[in-house]
Enzyme design. Structure first.
Site, PDB file in Angstrom:
ATOM      1  N   ASP A 197       0.872  -1.183   0.000  1.00 42.52           N
ATOM      2  CA  ASP A 197       0.000   0.000   0.000  1.00 42.52           C
ATOM      3  C   ASP A 197       0.905   1.227   0.000  1.00 42.52           C
ATOM      4  O   ASP A 197       2.078   1.117  -0.373  1.00 42.52           O
ATOM      5  CB  ASP A 197      -0.975  -0.058   1.193  1.00 42.52           C
ATOM      6  N   HIS A 219       2.000   1.566  -3.210  1.00 36.76           N
ATOM      7  CA  HIS A 219       1.194   2.580  -3.890  1.00 36.76           C
ATOM      8  C   HIS A 219       1.858   3.950  -3.935  1.00 36.76           C
ATOM      9  O   HIS A 219       1.209   4.935  -4.259  1.00 36.76           O
ATOM     10  CB  HIS A 219      -0.184   2.698  -3.221  1.00 36.76           C
TER      11      HIS A 219
END
Ligand SMILES: *[C@@H]1O[C@H](CO)[C@@H](O)[C@H](O)[C@H]1NC(C)=O
Ligand SMILES: *[C@@H]1O[C@H](CO)[C@@H](O)[C@H](O)[C@H]1NC(C)=O
Ligand SMILES: *[C@@H]1O[C@H](CO)[C@@H](O)[C@H](O)[C@H]1NC(C)=O
Length: 364
Positions: A197, A219
């Site tokens: 993430d 991410h």
């Protein structure tokens, strides 16, 4: 004689400066609370923290804490939100010193992250006053790894966050590297994050520096502002610099998002400089004012305007057919005084840039 006096003085100085009593090396969880009361230089060695228990390290002002061996956290049957560890204190020094803090992620991972069974956050940091936390190896976070929350004047450096085992079968999710909210004057530097993430997600606060981070698998370097359920008002982020970072094999390189379903707020004076990207799958740079809950809804609002967003020397490459080098979705009047230079993201096989607002110095 002279030598003798010097030796005595040195001995006195040593015993004053580092009161390292044997009792300050703690090897079982049950001895931690008492040691926190009496020790200025505490060593936690090879302990196992019981299930559903936060290793709550409220250090004395000016104290030091050193980890040794492997610190384990007994599995909590997916029904406890953690954190596994909390560090609190003023002017403290915490040194991971090569020890491993093992979150036992594989026991929790179900491929659903926050939406699956309840998993504990790993490390919450609430330090102040010129504190340093360094050389921390975090292995296999069940979900979010480091939450910097109500902290100020703190440097985090030489963190090695490794959740790469969670790539297998896409089981690890929401394993953010560093989440920052309600804090000020924080530096995070010289660290490595391998996760699934955000490498960094700034939610709220001011005066942050992120320098020399290498992020992979996740991410990217993010601002996510207005997650009211997480932070509450005010939805403001101010004076943030990301510099000299590398983002590899990730969904995004840089992601700035504001939540259109939140109240009002502002994002002001944010700089990304000298950021290298490689193997980016979705967006090299993505700035969007249309987030609702956890997804983009395509309807940007100006409730949290983004002012003074500076990018300089953002270079690298995308991978795959769906990649977009630069994507900007601003609400009418929601974006202003952006200054970009040296933004070049190679994108041979993917889709065209897509911007409804053009920063000064960048042609979409
Ligand atoms: C070290 O031990 C001495 C004597 O038992 C005690 O007075 C002192 O408070 C201890 N220091 C620490 C840091 O625990
Ligand atoms: C950048 O961070 C890496 C990883 O921690 C470290 O090995 C390297 O020495 C750092 N570079 C500088 C210039 O501090
Ligand atoms: C913007 O942020 C930088 C870095 O935090 C700071 O040095 C500078 O003074 C800020 N500028 C303004 C206009 O607030």
């Amino acid at each position: 004689m002279k030598l003798f006096i010097i030796t005595l003085l040195a001995a006195a100085a040593t015993s004053q400066a580092s009161p390292l009593n044997a009792s300050c090396t703690v090897t079982s969880y049950s001895a931690v609370a008492a040691a926190l009361q009496s020790c200025n230089a505490l060593i936690l060695k090879g302990i196992t923290v019981p299930a559903k228990t936060t290793l709550d390290l409220k250090l004395k002002s000016g104290a030091s804490l050193t980890f040794a061996g492997t610190i384990r956290f007994a599995f909590a049957e997916c029904e406890w939100a953690g954190p596994l560890i909390q560090i609190k204190g003023d002017k403290v020094t915490v040194n991971g010193a090569g020890a491993t803090l093992d979150g036992e992620g594989p026991k929790y991972w179900d491929g659903k992250g926050d939406k699956g069974c309840v998993k504990p956050k790993f490390l919450k940091i609430k330090t102040t006053g010129g504190s340093t936390i360094k050389n921390i190896k975090l292995l296999n976070c069940p979900k979010q790894c480091v939450s910097i929350n109500s902290a100020s004047n703190t440097v985090l450096e030489h963190f090695n966050i490794d959740v790469s085992a969670g790539d297998k079968g896409a089981l690890g999710r929401n394993t953010d590297g560093f989440d920052v909210s309600g804090s000020s004057d924080i530096t995070v530097q010289n660290s490595i994050v391998k996760n699934q993430d955000d490498c960094v997600a700034v939610n709220q606060g001011n005066n942050f520096i992120f320098r020399n981070l290498t992020c992979s698998g996740g991410h990217g370097l993010s601002l996510s502002v207005g997650q009211s359920s997480v932070c509450g008002p005010p939805n403001t982020v101010k004076n943030v610099v990301f510099s000299d970072c590398t983002v590899l094999n990730s969904d995004n390189g840089i992601h700035v998002k504001t939540h259109s379903d939140a109240g009002t707020g502002s994002v002001y004076n944010i700089t990304y400089k000298n950021i290298k990207l490689s193997g980016i799958r979705k967006y090299g740079i993505n700035v969007q004012e249309d987030y609702e809950k956890d997804h983009s809804c395509g309807n940007p609002k100006g409730n949290i305007p983004i002012k003074k967003l500076t990018m300089s020397s953002i270079t690298g490459s995308m991978t795959g057919a769906k990649g977009i080098g630069v994507y900007i979705l601003c609400a009418s009047g929601g974006c202003s005084t952006w200054s970009w230079s040296g933004v070049y993201i190679k994108n041979d096989k993917g889709m065209k840039n897509n911007c409804n607002f053009e920063p000064t110095g960048f042609s979409c």
